[in-house]
Design an enzyme around this catalytic site. Sequence first.
Site, PDB file in Angstrom:
ATOM      1  N   GLU B  69       0.805  -1.241   0.049  1.00  0.00           N
ATOM      2  CA  GLU B  69      -0.109   0.037   0.050  1.00  0.00           C
ATOM      3  C   GLU B  69       0.831   1.248   0.048  1.00  0.00           C
ATOM      4  OE1 GLU B  69      -2.029  -0.894   3.888  1.00  0.00           O
ATOM      5  OE2 GLU B  69      -0.649   0.673   4.943  1.00  0.00           O
ATOM      6  N   HIS B  71       0.267   5.765   1.105  1.00  0.00           N
ATOM      7  CA  HIS B  71      -0.611   6.760   1.672  1.00  0.00           C
ATOM      8  C   HIS B  71       0.192   8.254   2.031  1.00  0.00           C
ATOM      9  CE1 HIS B  71       1.681   4.735   4.764  1.00  0.00           C
ATOM     10  NE2 HIS B  71       0.887   3.645   4.780  1.00  0.00           N
ATOM     11  N   HIS B  75       5.533   6.195   7.531  1.00  0.00           N
ATOM     12  CA  HIS B  75       6.121   5.267   8.491  1.00  0.00           C
ATOM     13  C   HIS B  75       7.391   5.413   8.938  1.00  0.00           C
ATOM     14  CE1 HIS B  75       2.310   2.933   8.376  1.00  0.00           C
ATOM     15  NE2 HIS B  75       2.577   2.370   7.010  1.00  0.00           N
ATOM     16  N   CYS B 123       6.224   0.288  14.550  1.00  0.00           N
ATOM     17  CA  CYS B 123       5.881   1.066  13.432  1.00  0.00           C
ATOM     18  C   CYS B 123       5.158   2.422  14.191  1.00  0.00           C
ATOM     19  CB  CYS B 123       4.646   0.719  12.578  1.00  0.00           C
ATOM     20  SG  CYS B 123       4.588   1.867  11.205  1.00  0.00           S
TER      21      CYS B 123
END
Lengths: 158, 158
Positions: B69, B71, B75, B123
């Site tokens: 993914e 976004h 992270h 994370c």
Amino acid sequence: MDDNPTPGRTIRRHAADDRGWDEVELRPYKEDERGLFRSVTRQVLFSDPRLAGELRYFEVAAGGFTSLERHEHMHAVVILDGRGHCLVGREVAAIEPTDLVTVPPWTWHQFRAGRGVPLGFLCLVNAERDRPQLPTGQELAALRADSAIAAFLSGDPD
Amino acid sequence: MDDNPTPGRTIRRHAADDRGWDEVELRPYKEDERGLFRSVTRQVLFSDPRLAGELRYFEVAAGGFTSLERHEHMHAVVILDGRGHCLVGREVAAIEPTDLVTVPPWTWHQFRAGRGVPLGFLCLVNAERDRPQLPTGQELAALRADSAIAAFLSGDPD
């Protein structure tokens, strides 16, 4: 759009000499004549304007301890290596790897390595935060009035 | 002012059964028919309205992988246990404990455990963040056009 827009490296490795991560400045705590902290190094592992939090790694040498302080911002701590004790509010607790420690706002706190063993931990903190307060002499005396806290502060936790 | 204003416990221990932390909900990833992720559990270790960041622990079973993914939000990852490979943008890299991985905004990423070994990592993410995008068939084909990425996605990294 899927290219890496960040200058610097995506993946960073722990240094071979075991003194911490490559390309991350190792910041020694200065020693404090009041004895409020001793023998601690700090590394900011992740800090970026696009991250609202920051992740730091602290390593406390055997017999060392972080600053006894409090502030508006919270700490979220994951113990990674070694062993020691922490003070959070009026609670003194033994800590070891994988323990999670929450330090709420305006709460006195300190992390101490054992006498013969270091203590390493990650600390999540808001990127924007207030400056810590150190205890006054009176506040320190009030904390020491609790025998468990006095034992902790002298390096002899129960 | 130095009392603990947080409901719940200040110090939380890792569960004896080694399935994660006490009093932290263990959330299995659901399996995905497109094969975009498999065999991952997630635990939110620290989340509080007064923290701008959140710290989560992911455990990927041997042969499993997190969602492919991208976004807007970043992270910041610390590898804690096991071994595997990650894809960040167009970079495929072997990962092991203490490695630090930065995933910049709008960057395709995935974390894969080795075939015979699980992978555990922390994370850090902003508490407020956008929803991940999954790749379209066309985007997936474009990624697979790179032989190193194709090998990674098939579970056979170089």
